[in-house]
Design a protein around this motif. Sequence first.
Motif, PDB file in Angstrom:
ATOM      1  N   LEU A   1       0.850  -1.184   0.000  1.00 17.75           N
ATOM      2  CA  LEU A   1       0.000   0.000   0.000  1.00 17.75           C
ATOM      3  C   LEU A   1       0.889   1.239   0.000  1.00 17.75           C
ATOM      4  CD1 LEU A   1      -2.884   1.183   0.210  1.00 17.75           C
ATOM      5  CD2 LEU A   1      -2.618   1.100   2.705  1.00 17.75           C
ATOM      6  N   ILE A   2       0.652   2.122  -0.960  1.00 15.71           N
ATOM      7  CA  ILE A   2       1.427   3.358  -1.078  1.00 15.71           C
ATOM      8  C   ILE A   2       0.470   4.528  -0.873  1.00 15.71           C
ATOM      9  CG2 ILE A   2       2.878   4.763  -2.590  1.00 15.71           C
ATOM     10  CD1 ILE A   2       3.485   2.004  -4.044  1.00 15.71           C
ATOM     11  N   LEU A   3       0.809   5.400   0.074  1.00  9.10           N
ATOM     12  CA  LEU A   3      -0.025   6.546   0.426  1.00  9.10           C
ATOM     13  C   LEU A   3       0.756   7.834   0.208  1.00  9.10           C
ATOM     14  CD1 LEU A   3      -1.064   5.396   4.036  1.00  9.10           C
ATOM     15  CD2 LEU A   3      -2.116   4.670   1.895  1.00  9.10           C
ATOM     16  N   GLN A   4       0.026   8.928   0.009  1.00 11.26           N
ATOM     17  CA  GLN A   4       0.662  10.242   0.068  1.00 11.26           C
ATOM     18  C   GLN A   4      -0.197  11.178   0.900  1.00 11.26           C
ATOM     19  OE1 GLN A   4       1.160  12.893  -3.389  1.00 11.26           O
ATOM     20  NE2 GLN A   4       3.211  13.346  -2.643  1.00 11.26           N
ATOM     21  N   ALA A   5       0.467  11.892   1.814  1.00 13.30           N
ATOM     22  CA  ALA A   5      -0.180  12.923   2.614  1.00 13.30           C
ATOM     23  C   ALA A   5       0.580  14.220   2.430  1.00 13.30           C
ATOM     24  CB  ALA A   5      -0.213  12.525   4.087  1.00 13.30           C
ATOM     25  N   MET A   6      -0.096  15.348   2.594  1.00 10.56           N
ATOM     26  CA  MET A   6       0.560  16.649   2.470  1.00 10.56           C
ATOM     27  C   MET A   6       0.435  17.418   3.773  1.00 10.56           C
ATOM     28  SD  MET A   6       0.703  19.196  -0.731  1.00 10.56           S
ATOM     29  CE  MET A   6      -0.991  19.714  -0.879  1.00 10.56           C
ATOM     30  N   GLY A   7       1.547  18.037   4.166  1.00 15.14           N
ATOM     31  CA  GLY A   7       1.566  18.805   5.396  1.00 15.14           C
ATOM     32  C   GLY A   7       0.759  20.087   5.292  1.00 15.14           C
ATOM     33  N   ARG A   8       0.511  20.696   6.460  1.00 17.46           N
ATOM     34  CA  ARG A   8      -0.269  21.932   6.511  1.00 17.46           C
ATOM     35  C   ARG A   8       0.548  23.127   7.007  1.00 17.46           C
ATOM     36  NH1 ARG A   8      -5.946  20.374   9.342  1.00 17.46           N
ATOM     37  NH2 ARG A   8      -4.560  19.638  10.994  1.00 17.46           N
ATOM     38  N   LEU A   9       1.719  22.897   7.618  1.00 23.50           N
ATOM     39  CA  LEU A   9       2.549  24.011   8.065  1.00 23.50           C
ATOM     40  C   LEU A   9       3.245  24.651   6.873  1.00 23.50           C
ATOM     41  CD1 LEU A   9       4.246  22.675  11.339  1.00 23.50           C
ATOM     42  CD2 LEU A   9       2.455  24.408  11.134  1.00 23.50           C
ATOM     43  N   PHE A  10       3.015  25.948   6.665  1.00 24.28           N
ATOM     44  CA  PHE A  10       3.621  26.711   5.569  1.00 24.28           C
ATOM     45  C   PHE A  10       3.210  26.183   4.200  1.00 24.28           C
ATOM     46  CE2 PHE A  10       6.821  26.309   9.052  1.00 24.28           C
ATOM     47  CZ  PHE A  10       6.548  27.535   9.659  1.00 24.28           C
ATOM     48  N   MET A  11       2.076  25.507   4.133  1.00 23.42           N
ATOM     49  CA  MET A  11       1.555  24.943   2.884  1.00 23.42           C
ATOM     50  C   MET A  11       0.118  25.425   2.708  1.00 23.42           C
ATOM     51  SD  MET A  11       4.056  22.840   1.761  1.00 23.42           S
ATOM     52  CE  MET A  11       3.369  21.500   0.787  1.00 23.42           C
TER      53      MET A  11
ATOM     54  N   ALA B   1       2.082  -6.515   3.002  1.00 22.66           N
ATOM     55  CA  ALA B   1       3.469  -6.830   3.321  1.00 22.66           C
ATOM     56  C   ALA B   1       4.287  -5.580   3.584  1.00 22.66           C
ATOM     57  CB  ALA B   1       4.096  -7.636   2.182  1.00 22.66           C
ATOM     58  N   ALA B   2       3.845  -4.452   3.056  1.00 20.60           N
ATOM     59  CA  ALA B   2       4.525  -3.176   3.288  1.00 20.60           C
ATOM     60  C   ALA B   2       3.542  -2.041   3.072  1.00 20.60           C
ATOM     61  CB  ALA B   2       5.738  -3.013   2.365  1.00 20.60           C
ATOM     62  N   ILE B   3       3.722  -0.964   3.831  1.00 18.55           N
ATOM     63  CA  ILE B   3       2.936   0.264   3.670  1.00 18.55           C
ATOM     64  C   ILE B   3       3.917   1.428   3.669  1.00 18.55           C
ATOM     65  CG2 ILE B   3       1.129   1.754   4.597  1.00 18.55           C
ATOM     66  CD1 ILE B   3      -0.058  -0.695   5.995  1.00 18.55           C
ATOM     67  N   LEU B   4       3.899   2.205   2.596  1.00 16.52           N
ATOM     68  CA  LEU B   4       4.833   3.319   2.417  1.00 16.52           C
ATOM     69  C   LEU B   4       4.062   4.630   2.335  1.00 16.52           C
ATOM     70  CD1 LEU B   4       7.770   4.355   1.596  1.00 16.52           C
ATOM     71  CD2 LEU B   4       6.993   4.084  -0.764  1.00 16.52           C
ATOM     72  N   VAL B   5       4.537   5.648   3.063  1.00 18.77           N
ATOM     73  CA  VAL B   5       3.917   6.966   3.017  1.00 18.77           C
ATOM     74  C   VAL B   5       4.918   7.997   2.501  1.00 18.77           C
ATOM     75  CG1 VAL B   5       2.702   8.760   4.299  1.00 18.77           C
ATOM     76  CG2 VAL B   5       2.493   6.374   5.027  1.00 18.77           C
ATOM     77  N   ASP B   6       4.532   8.729   1.458  1.00 19.47           N
ATOM     78  CA  ASP B   6       5.242   9.927   1.004  1.00 19.47           C
ATOM     79  C   ASP B   6       4.572  11.101   1.699  1.00 19.47           C
ATOM     80  OD1 ASP B   6       5.992  12.287  -0.284  1.00 19.47           O
ATOM     81  OD2 ASP B   6       5.626  11.545  -2.307  1.00 19.47           O
ATOM     82  N   PHE B   7       5.314  11.752   2.633  1.00 19.16           N
ATOM     83  CA  PHE B   7       4.763  12.920   3.315  1.00 19.16           C
ATOM     84  C   PHE B   7       5.361  14.159   2.667  1.00 19.16           C
ATOM     85  CE2 PHE B   7       3.930  16.163   6.376  1.00 19.16           C
ATOM     86  CZ  PHE B   7       2.738  15.787   6.977  1.00 19.16           C
TER      87      PHE B   7
ATOM     88  N   PHE C   1       2.657   7.355  13.509  1.00 22.27           N
ATOM     89  CA  PHE C   1       2.330   6.100  12.826  1.00 22.27           C
ATOM     90  C   PHE C   1       3.474   5.086  12.894  1.00 22.27           C
ATOM     91  CE2 PHE C   1      -0.448   9.321  10.964  1.00 22.27           C
ATOM     92  CZ  PHE C   1      -1.674   8.715  11.192  1.00 22.27           C
ATOM     93  N   ASP C   2       4.391   5.295  13.845  1.00 25.82           N
ATOM     94  CA  ASP C   2       5.497   4.359  14.033  1.00 25.82           C
ATOM     95  C   ASP C   2       4.963   2.973  14.377  1.00 25.82           C
ATOM     96  OD1 ASP C   2       8.000   3.259  14.399  1.00 25.82           O
ATOM     97  OD2 ASP C   2       8.285   4.108  16.417  1.00 25.82           O
ATOM     98  N   GLY C   3       5.363   2.012  13.582  1.00 26.01           N
ATOM     99  CA  GLY C   3       4.914   0.638  13.767  1.00 26.01           C
ATOM    100  C   GLY C   3       3.703   0.269  12.945  1.00 26.01           C
ATOM    101  N   ALA C   4       2.975   1.274  12.448  1.00 27.18           N
ATOM    102  CA  ALA C   4       1.782   1.007  11.635  1.00 27.18           C
ATOM    103  C   ALA C   4       2.091   1.030  10.150  1.00 27.18           C
ATOM    104  CB  ALA C   4       0.682   2.022  11.946  1.00 27.18           C
ATOM    105  N   VAL C   5       3.221   1.647   9.771  1.00 26.41           N
ATOM    106  CA  VAL C   5       3.630   1.709   8.366  1.00 26.41           C
ATOM    107  C   VAL C   5       5.108   1.339   8.277  1.00 26.41           C
ATOM    108  CG1 VAL C   5       1.919   3.478   7.820  1.00 26.41           C
ATOM    109  CG2 VAL C   5       4.239   4.171   8.422  1.00 26.41           C
ATOM    110  N   SER C   6       5.512   0.904   7.109  1.00 26.18           N
ATOM    111  CA  SER C   6       6.907   0.511   6.916  1.00 26.18           C
ATOM    112  C   SER C   6       7.840   1.706   6.864  1.00 26.18           C
ATOM    113  CB  SER C   6       7.049  -0.282   5.607  1.00 26.18           C
ATOM    114  OG  SER C   6       6.179  -1.387   5.573  1.00 26.18           O
ATOM    115  N   ALA C   7       7.393   2.806   6.246  1.00 21.36           N
ATOM    116  CA  ALA C   7       8.262   3.960   6.080  1.00 21.36           C
ATOM    117  C   ALA C   7       7.449   5.229   5.895  1.00 21.36           C
ATOM    118  CB  ALA C   7       9.198   3.770   4.875  1.00 21.36           C
ATOM    119  N   VAL C   8       7.982   6.322   6.424  1.00 17.36           N
ATOM    120  CA  VAL C   8       7.497   7.669   6.152  1.00 17.36           C
ATOM    121  C   VAL C   8       8.671   8.438   5.561  1.00 17.36           C
ATOM    122  CG1 VAL C   8       6.639   9.834   7.113  1.00 17.36           C
ATOM    123  CG2 VAL C   8       5.782   7.650   8.000  1.00 17.36           C
ATOM    124  N   LEU C   9       8.534   8.832   4.303  1.00 16.70           N
ATOM    125  CA  LEU C   9       9.623   9.498   3.591  1.00 16.70           C
ATOM    126  C   LEU C   9       9.164  10.876   3.151  1.00 16.70           C
ATOM    127  CD1 LEU C   9      10.790   6.454   1.467  1.00 16.70           C
ATOM    128  CD2 LEU C   9      11.768   7.292   3.611  1.00 16.70           C
TER     129      LEU C   9
END
Length: 270
Positions: A112-122, A146-152, A167-175
């Motif tokens: 599962l590949i997700l993308q979220a966008m920040g709100r500070l200065f955005m 088997a893996a969950i990746l988030v592009d923040f 989300f530590d432990g709930a997803v494989s990576a936050v990049l």
Amino acid sequence: MRILFLGDVMGRTGRDAVVAALPGLRRDLKIDVAVVNAENASHGFGLAPDMAEAIFAAGADAITLGNHSWDRKEIIPYIAQQKRLIRPMNYPPGTPGEGAVDITLADGRRVLILQAMGRLFMDAMDCPFRATETILARARLGVTHAAILVDFHGEATSEKMAFAHAFDGAVSAVLGTHTHCPTADHQVLPGGTAFMADVGMCGDYDSVIGMGKAPAIARFTRKMPGERLHPADGEATICGAVIETGADGKALRIDPLRLGGRLSPMMPSV
């Protein structure tokens, strides 16, 4: 599982470098899933469908966008039919496209590949934390996927760090993406989530975050409209990260990747 994530592709020089290098990177690094952020691929502003197709053809399993998602209007009908192109999930309801994509590998494993966008200065957006919680309510790391990746995609390192710890432990990576400057804080958090505040851009680093120096400097020194910003066109550095996960989907390691151009090289081991 080995996951390759490449940061913001900047203009033609970034596109050409990624398209040329991606097949070899997948082969040499034994990559199972490759994700590319390409929201700046078209002259620094947005992504055109033909550019997306070239990146997919080179070996990307998914492409993420960001605050420049809609700068090329042709992407609106394209994103409706190309499910592997995703935009931030916390755009308001009714926005074209999706904020997540579920990919099934040849061996049956789901990613599962997700993308979220920040709100500070955005731009004003819906809450990225709440949007992620909604999606993760039906996706469980190591069970359904088997893996969950988030592009923040965000400006503030504090917001990126807070999100990763939430989300530590709930997803494989936050990049992190968006700032175009690779950070040196790559780590596996205590719960097993790999984190890097910004993986950097794929573009010419003899620039101002990928843009030509003179017009960018003028905007700071003159404080008035001037020449339109345009991407620098020197040799690109490909920047990203490689994450290795275990059977439970949690990260075992994260290594930065830097190839070509001006930055000191760094190639993950296999």
